[in-house]
Design an enzyme around this catalytic site. Sequence first.
Site, PDB file in Angstrom:
ATOM      1  N   SER A   1       0.907  -1.334  -0.015  1.00 33.03           N
ATOM      2  CA  SER A   1      -0.059   0.122  -0.091  1.00 33.03           C
ATOM      3  C   SER A   1       0.981   1.235   0.086  1.00 33.03           C
ATOM      4  O   SER A   1       2.010   1.227   0.635  1.00 33.03           O
ATOM      5  CB  SER A   1      -0.763  -0.118   1.097  1.00 33.03           C
ATOM      6  OG  SER A   1      -1.562   1.192   1.225  1.00 33.03           O
TER       7      SER A   1
ATOM      8  N   TYR B   1      -2.424   0.172   9.974  1.00 31.03           N
ATOM      9  CA  TYR B   1      -2.486  -0.549   8.689  1.00 31.03           C
ATOM     10  C   TYR B   1      -1.227  -0.145   7.946  1.00 31.03           C
ATOM     11  O   TYR B   1      -0.584  -1.172   7.324  1.00 31.03           O
ATOM     12  CB  TYR B   1      -3.629   0.149   7.688  1.00 31.03           C
ATOM     13  CG  TYR B   1      -3.749  -0.351   6.331  1.00 31.03           C
ATOM     14  CD1 TYR B   1      -4.282  -1.538   6.160  1.00 31.03           C
ATOM     15  CD2 TYR B   1      -3.305   0.557   5.427  1.00 31.03           C
ATOM     16  CE1 TYR B   1      -4.467  -1.910   4.970  1.00 31.03           C
ATOM     17  CE2 TYR B   1      -3.331   0.036   4.066  1.00 31.03           C
ATOM     18  CZ  TYR B   1      -4.185  -1.009   3.748  1.00 31.03           C
ATOM     19  OH  TYR B   1      -4.101  -1.459   2.497  1.00 31.03           O
TER      20      TYR B   1
END
Length: 255
Positions: free
Chosen positions: A146, A161
């Site tokens: 990501s 995250y």
Amino acid sequence: MTDDPGRRGTAVITGAASERGIGRALAARLAAAGWSLGLLDVDPEVEKVAAALGAEHGVAAVGVAADIADPASVDTAVATFEAELPPVTALANIAGISSPVSFLDVDLATWERVLRINATGTFVVSKRVVPGMAERGYGRVVSLGSTAMQNGGGTYSKSTYAASKGAMEAFSRALALEVASYGVTVNVVAPATIDTDIMGGRITDDRKPAFLAQLPVGRLGTTRDVAALIEFLFGEEAGYITGATYNINGGLRIG
């Protein structure tokens, strides 16, 4: 490996059940190209997804519900694939969860849950699948990173995250070095602002302007965009690429 679609082998894809997810888009794209599919998801709906794709495209496809962070659950699922499908030649670690909770508000339970699914799950599935690739002398592994990891947080998710995706990327680079001599490549695809449910639900018209303001290309990314890149990295012609991170972020991060 050959260019014959009927002999591409089996692609194992985690997180393949969600109707709007990257895993399902990848499964559909690979099925259309002639791959056999071993689909994993915690949602039992994955069994119906596999059956539908198999029937639509005339390929062998098996879906098994499994907790990707549980070795026994993963072992059972992969054993089913090995018994019913051609040898596994590709693995896509797609399954994951987000966390929009800021560091000042997050608790340990949330931290451990996100790390368990995103990072530990990637390790567990890779640990079960990659040794077989190494033994056969061929394999492709792609894990979903990501831009949040690179930027210290995302357009939706925050530090927990980002940390989980950082662990995935570091693991992938180290694994790439360890298995390169066995004919196995390991790469990361790092998206940003893809319109999936991991963004806290559908990016509706009222939410869209805030996301688009950060994207030089002027549009949201799609699951098709990401699936196309992963398909390329699964190909035989991508054999000289390993340990790489491919950014697919609409210009949100350059470099």
